[in-house]
Motif scaffolding. Structure first.
Motif, PDB file in Angstrom:
ATOM      1  N   ARG A  58       7.139 -43.377  14.617  1.00 55.65           N
ATOM      2  CA  ARG A  58       7.487 -44.726  14.203  1.00 55.65           C
ATOM      3  C   ARG A  58       6.266 -45.543  13.815  1.00 55.65           C
ATOM      4  O   ARG A  58       6.327 -46.387  12.933  1.00 55.65           O
ATOM      5  N   LEU A  88      12.874 -51.751  17.534  1.00 60.11           N
ATOM      6  CA  LEU A  88      12.319 -50.478  17.963  1.00 60.11           C
ATOM      7  C   LEU A  88      12.917 -50.006  19.282  1.00 60.11           C
ATOM      8  O   LEU A  88      13.236 -48.823  19.451  1.00 60.11           O
ATOM      9  N   TYR A 131      14.919 -46.606  20.076  1.00 62.05           N
ATOM     10  CA  TYR A 131      14.430 -45.679  21.086  1.00 62.05           C
ATOM     11  C   TYR A 131      15.547 -45.300  22.060  1.00 62.05           C
ATOM     12  O   TYR A 131      15.739 -44.124  22.379  1.00 62.05           O
TER      13      TYR A 131
END
Lengths: 278, 339
Positions: free
Chosen positions: B34, B67, B71
């Motif tokens: 990422r 993010l 995740y």
């Protein structure tokens, strides 16, 4: 004893020879004795070894001999950078982790053990994939792979030395942790570094070549043995051997030299340790 | 603490640490991919695609989420065995991996068997006369097999046996034009199961060069380990005792020293797994062996992030699990192991 000192000496000769080649080749190219590594438009392609091109030419008409010679400078640069970085990062973390102990130590050990379990080539492939091409990028991708090794060795030794009487004495005289780490731990721990460094350098040459072979690592124009071998692979079925043999041979001998040096040093050091203990 | 309890505690700690390690690996790979420069959307659509198409793809891949959400979704799917979809082929990554894995395992196992056979032969012939000529060359063999770049060795072997002599095929896994038996994906096994002898012969002919290249390269590790261990056990008290009873040297080596030297071999096997994986990656590509490494290289060239992520997580987890299994077996059968 006899074999190991002979091995160390031969290893040192080989490595010195490569250093010499790395220094001399750019000069020869600059004054025009050797052609440029990327110059090939005027030459026939896949020309077998001849007097004009001692090791023949590759798919783009480039001189295999010059590319192989220049490859030694490239490989030594990347590997030197990578291993130095790994020492500069791995050794301090190892000392701190071993000296402080506790939960920080356990956490760092877990992280490093995890990194250590991942196969070297796989880890560096992922990193090189992410970091892109270039000498510093490849060096960073390689250095991360070797940090856990320095960490492990240094941390375990620090934990051992920490319990020694002279450290205790220094502490009772009022020495702070930074002073102790620098003055007493670093000196004792650093002795195991040269062997590991040489063996890692040998390994790093192979991994760098592996990255190049997989199309990662350095920029395409850079004469790197691994990427040249990848290019040679497509010509193998037609029986063109010169593009493959020379870069691989150069890589093999450098790794062999570094391994001889590292293994010879290791045995010499363990022998001398035994003697001083008696 | 009694030995039984100690062993139990060791096993429990290792088993408890393993999921944490696997989680760490998965998280590292996720995070690395990422923060990496380069947008996966660019990789699929090219940098000149319209904004609408980019936003749509971004939403489909879940890249518009924060993010942390990405995740958590990744971890949740991973626990369910879902590794996502390839960007290019749009196949599930787990399917891509399970199709490629048998070829890799077939090659690895054959190479391992060859390397153990050669490694033992070299290691044994060295120990018969320590510091002699054979011993010296055995050591050189050990270092050289390590120092040869695997892909270079593979190319040389191809040039000689496949191109110059023409004995065996240059690459691939199965003769083109022949229909491969499809049962388990392991071609040798499948040929046996279906009793298809032509297929068996074809598969073996393709397997021979890559497996022996890798086997020879790995055999150095075994020969060196066996030699070192045998040397150590030959100096130990119980071997000395056997010698002083007048037992022949041959008997001493085979009956008294070897069993003790074999155990560390199992430990070495655990360490070799990592080199084996590295070697397999390179050998597969050189011999265009259609295993996991070839898929990984393809995915890297296409910048297909989910496939790279999935393959790396799966291989790394396999390595962790195999070394765990070997460590536990060694701990269980070797009373000398301290933990």
């Amino acid at each position: 004893m006899e074999i190991s000192s002979r091995m160390a000496r031969w290893g040192a000769y080989i490595v010195a020879f490569y250093l010499l080649i790395a220094l001399v080749t750019p000069i020869f190219v600059a004054i025009g004795i050797l052609p440029q590594a990327n110059e090939g438009l005027g030459n026939p392609i896949y020309d077998p070894p001849s007097f004009a091109h001692w090791c023949g030419t590759d798919r783009l008409g480039r001189d295999v001999c010059v590319r192989t010679l220049e490859g030694s400078g490239v490989a030594l640069q990347v590997v030197f950078l990578a291993v130095t970085l790994a020492v500069l990062i791995g050794v301090p973390i190892g000392i701190i982790s071993g000296y402080i102990g506790g939960s920080l130590d356990r956490f760092l050990v877990l992280i490093m053990d995890t990194l250590y379990t991942i196969p070297v080539l796989l880890l560096s492939v992922v990193l090189a994939f992410l970091l892109g091409r270039g000498i510093p990028n490849a060096a960073v991708a390689l250095c991360v792979v070797y940090i856990p090794q320095y960490f492990r060795v240094v941390r375990n030794q620090t934990a051992q030395v920490k319990a020694e009487l002279f450290v205790e004495a220094a502490r009772s005289l009022g020495a702070g942790p930074l002073w102790i780490m620098r003055k007493y731990l670093l000196g004792n721990v650093i002795t195991s570094i040269p062997v590991l460094l040489t063996l890692n350098a040998a390994d790093a040459v192979l991994v760098l070549g592996g990255l190049g072979f997989l199309g990662l690592g350095l920029k395409e124009s850079v004469p790197e043995w691994g990427s040249d071998l990848n290019m040679a692979l497509s010509a193998v079925p037609t029986g063109i051997w010169w593009t493959a043999v020379y870069p691989g041979l150069a890589m093999f001998l450098l790794v062999l030299g570094l391994s001889f040096l590292g293994e010879g040093l290791e045995e010499l050091m363990s022998n001398s340790k035994l003697i001083s203990n008696k | 603490m009694s030995r039984g309890k100690e062993l139990l505690r060791y096993t429990a700690t290792r088993l408890a640490l393993t999921p944490i390690m696997l989680w760490l690996i998965a998280s590292m790979v996720f995070l690395l991919l990422r923060v990496a420069p380069g947008d996966p959307v660019d990789a699929v659509l090219g940098s000149r695609a319209s904004d609408i198409a980019r936003t749509a793809l971004r939403a489909r891949l879940g890249l518009d989420q924060p993010l942390l959400t990405q995740y958590l979704v990744f971890l949740k799917k991973l626990c369910q065995g879902d590794l996502g979809q390839g960007l290019i082929s749009e196949e599930p990554v787990s399917k891509i991996i399970s199709q490629a894995l048998p070829a890799t395992i077939e090659l690895s196992l054959s190479a391992l068997i060859i390397s153990i056979l050669i490694g033992f032969a070299v290691g044994f012939s060295g120990i018969a006369r320590p510091q002699g000529k054979v011993d010296f060359w055995g050591r050189i063999y050990g270092i050289s097999t390590y120092a040869i770049p695997p892909f270079w060795a593979a190319i040389l072997i191809q040039l000689f046996f496949a191109v110059k002599l023409g004995w065996l095929p240059v690459g691939g896994r199965f003769p083109p034009g022949l229909i491969a038996p499809q049962v388990s994906g392991y071609l040798i096994l499948d040929s046996f199961l279906t009793g298809n002898l032509t297929a068996l012969q074809g598969a073996l002919r393709h397997l021979l060069l890559p497996a022996s290249t890798l086997g020879i390269l790995l055999s150095g590790i075994f020969s060196r380990a066996l030699r070192l261990n045998l040397e150590k056990t030959l100096q130990s008290d119980h071997v000395e005792a056997a010698r002083s009873r007048g037992i022949s040297e041959r008997q001493v080596i085979l009956k008294h020293a070897l069993p003790n030297a074999l155990l560390p071999i199992l430990t070495i096997l655990g360490i070799t797994i990592a080199s084996l994986i590295g070697g397999v990656l390179l050998i597969e590509i050189t011999f265009s062996w259609p295993g996991i490494a070839l898929r990984l290289q393809e995915a890297i060239n296409q910048r297909d992030y989910p496939v790279v992520q999935g393959i790396v997580v799966v291989i790394a987890s396999l390595v962790v699990l195999i070394s765990l299994a070997i460590d536990l077996v060694v701990a269980a059968i070797d009373p000398r192991v301290r933990y």
